[in-house]
Scaffold this motif. Structure first.
Motif, short mmCIF file in Angstrom:
data_model
loop_
_atom_site.label_atom_id
_atom_site.label_comp_id
_atom_site.label_asym_id
_atom_site.label_seq_id
_atom_site.Cartn_x
_atom_site.Cartn_y
_atom_site.Cartn_z
N ASP A 155 28.43 24.00 -25.70
CA ASP A 155 27.76 23.02 -24.99
C ASP A 155 28.71 21.96 -24.12
O ASP A 155 30.06 22.21 -24.15
N GLU A 156 27.94 21.01 -23.35
CA GLU A 156 28.80 20.30 -22.55
C GLU A 156 29.83 19.46 -23.38
O GLU A 156 30.88 18.96 -22.59
N HIS A 157 29.50 19.35 -24.59
CA HIS A 157 30.60 18.53 -25.48
C HIS A 157 31.69 19.49 -26.11
O HIS A 157 32.26 19.07 -27.20
N LEU A 158 31.75 20.91 -25.87
CA LEU A 158 32.33 21.50 -26.30
C LEU A 158 32.10 22.15 -27.62
O LEU A 158 33.01 22.62 -28.31
N ASN A 159 31.02 21.98 -28.18
CA ASN A 159 30.47 22.23 -29.55
C ASN A 159 29.95 23.73 -29.58
O ASN A 159 28.99 23.99 -28.55
N ASN B 202 37.90 20.64 -36.13
CA ASN B 202 38.67 19.97 -35.11
C ASN B 202 40.28 19.52 -35.38
O ASN B 202 40.71 18.67 -34.89
N HIS C 13 43.94 21.79 -28.75
CA HIS C 13 43.70 20.91 -27.85
C HIS C 13 44.56 20.34 -27.06
O HIS C 13 44.61 19.92 -25.83
N LYS D 33 37.09 28.42 -23.80
CA LYS D 33 35.80 28.36 -24.75
C LYS D 33 36.12 28.95 -26.15
O LYS D 33 35.78 28.20 -26.97
N ASP E 256 27.60 26.86 -30.29
CA ASP E 256 26.20 26.96 -31.22
C ASP E 256 26.06 28.47 -31.85
O ASP E 256 25.98 29.33 -31.24
#
Length: 399
Positions: A95-99, A275, A281, A264, A101
């Motif tokens: 998603d837009e928060h890099l999480n 994380n 990162h 991604k 799904d």
């Protein structure tokens, strides 16, 4: 019209960059293939013999398998029920928060549940979040149809599909001997080497592969910035390092590291490890930060606010029409804030109405940025100041 018949393979989501080359390759191997896709425009394109995207040899091979009747495309999900094997190329989105799904792929499989039938082989093909294969197995088990589930990650690079589908070993994984055997037999129609691992090992093998490439590109981009800050040409240094020196032969040049997979998948791996992935990162910060770094250097050198900047190349890689996650668009967004006018061009991209012809960019721009290393730019001899981190023009990469 597509005749009512049984198919050997149904490729779900098969009109895209992963599914369609695979479907064509299977069809060329004498297998009856049907592509199921919810995009009616792409399905119509395939059935008319037109590739929906650029892929070398694609148009010729698509027409070959369309002409001999071994490949069809449909928007009707009932074709799943008429196929012996079902290959799902739906991947795990972030998603837009890099999480990531992890439920996207199981949900896609669940939505096809009414079309599955006894004894089929179900192959997951795109990149999945670790553990997704097991979730899909649980969905399938609830159906009680004795379906074998395998995860066989795709390994091709865009632009090399019809070389690498045949030349690269295929990773095959499954929870049961039957799933492994059937999937191995299927992909042995394309390649001579099969590497068998567990589903979890295969999931990480795919993520590790893309993450490793992303980290290598980040290392090169960081070294480029270090050299550039001291007024030195990274490309000259890289040549000195790699020339006839095998241990450094794989050092890549600097450039935008983007596209639909590398970034991604690095973030998926970070999420999988709670994380705790400092290197991943850091690589994201370097690679995603390169457009801003270049604009900052341009601001130091030029009167950017009163300049027209031309961006050459909007695709995420050379000789591609794929703009997904392309850093050229991040560069455009930054320059639209910092510069007077921004003009963009690309010889392959057809989906961006804001693009203008190359001649117009060369005529109007005060500064040029080579953002994608398309071969069409190699013979240019622009009079403007040119930012060319790829060294396409052969003038060096110092900014």
């Amino acid at each position: 019209m597509m005749h009512e018949k049984d198919f050997d393979i149904c490729v779900v989501g098969g009109c895209g960059h992963v599914g369609l080359p695979l479907a064509i390759a299977f069809a060329r191997a004498g297998i009856d293939v049907v592509v199921f896709d919810v995009n009616p425009v792409a399905v119509e394109s395939v059935n008319s013999g037109t590739m929906p995207f650029k892929e070398p040899q694609g148009p010729e091979l698509l027409n070959e398998v369309r002409a001999n009747g071994s490949l069809h495309a449909s928007t009707d999900p009932s074709v799943v029920a008429r196929s012996n094997a079902v290959v799902v190329v739906v991947g795990t989105p972030v998603d837009e928060h890099l999480n990531p799904d992890p439920h996207a792929v199981p949900l896609a499989v669940e939505q096809l549940a009414e079309h599955f039938r006894e004894g089929q082989l179900l192959v997951l093909r795109s990149t999945v979040y670790p553990g997704v294969t097991r979730l899909v197995e649980e969905v399938v088990d609830r159906l009680g149809l004795g379906i074998d589930v395998a995860f066989c990650p795709e390994r091709i690079a865009e632009g090399k599909a019809f070389t690498e589908l045949y030349s690269l070993p295929q990773i095959v994984s499954g929870r049961t001997d039957s799933a492994v055997k059937r999937a191995s037999e299927l992909f042995s129609r394309l390649t001579s080497e099969i590497v068998v691992v567990s589903p979890e090992e295969a999931e990480l093998a795919k993520l590790f592969t893309n993450t490793w490439r992303y980290i290598k590109f980040a290392a090169a981009n960081q070294l480029y910035m270090i050299a550039n800050e001291h007024g030195l040409d990274f490309e000259r240094i890289r040549h000195a390092i790699t020339y006839e020196y095998p241990r450094a032969a794989d050092m890549p040049g600097a450039g935008f590291a983007a596209g639909p997979c590398l970034f991604k998948d690095t973030m998926q791996l970070a999420a999988f490890n709670n994380n705790n992935f400092t290197l991943g990162h850091a690589s994201m910060m370097v690679n995603e930060g390169l457009p801003l770094y270049l604009v900052d250097r341009m601001e130091r050198r030029f009167d950017l606010k009163n300049s027209t900047v031309g961006i050459l190349g909007m695709a995420f890689k050379a000789e591609s029409d794929d703009i997904r996650s392309s850093l050229s668009y991040k560069l455009r967004r930054i320059l639209r804030f910092k510069a007077g006018t921004v003009l963009c061009t690309d010889p392959y991209v057809t989906v961006d109405a804001d693009l203008v012809p190359l001649d117009e960019v060369l005529e109007r721009a005060d500064i040029l940025v080579v953002a994608a290393p398309h071969p069409e730019y190699r013979d240019l001899d622009p009079v403007q100041e040119t930012i060319d981190v790829w060294n396409v023009l052969g003038r060096g990469v110092t900014v």
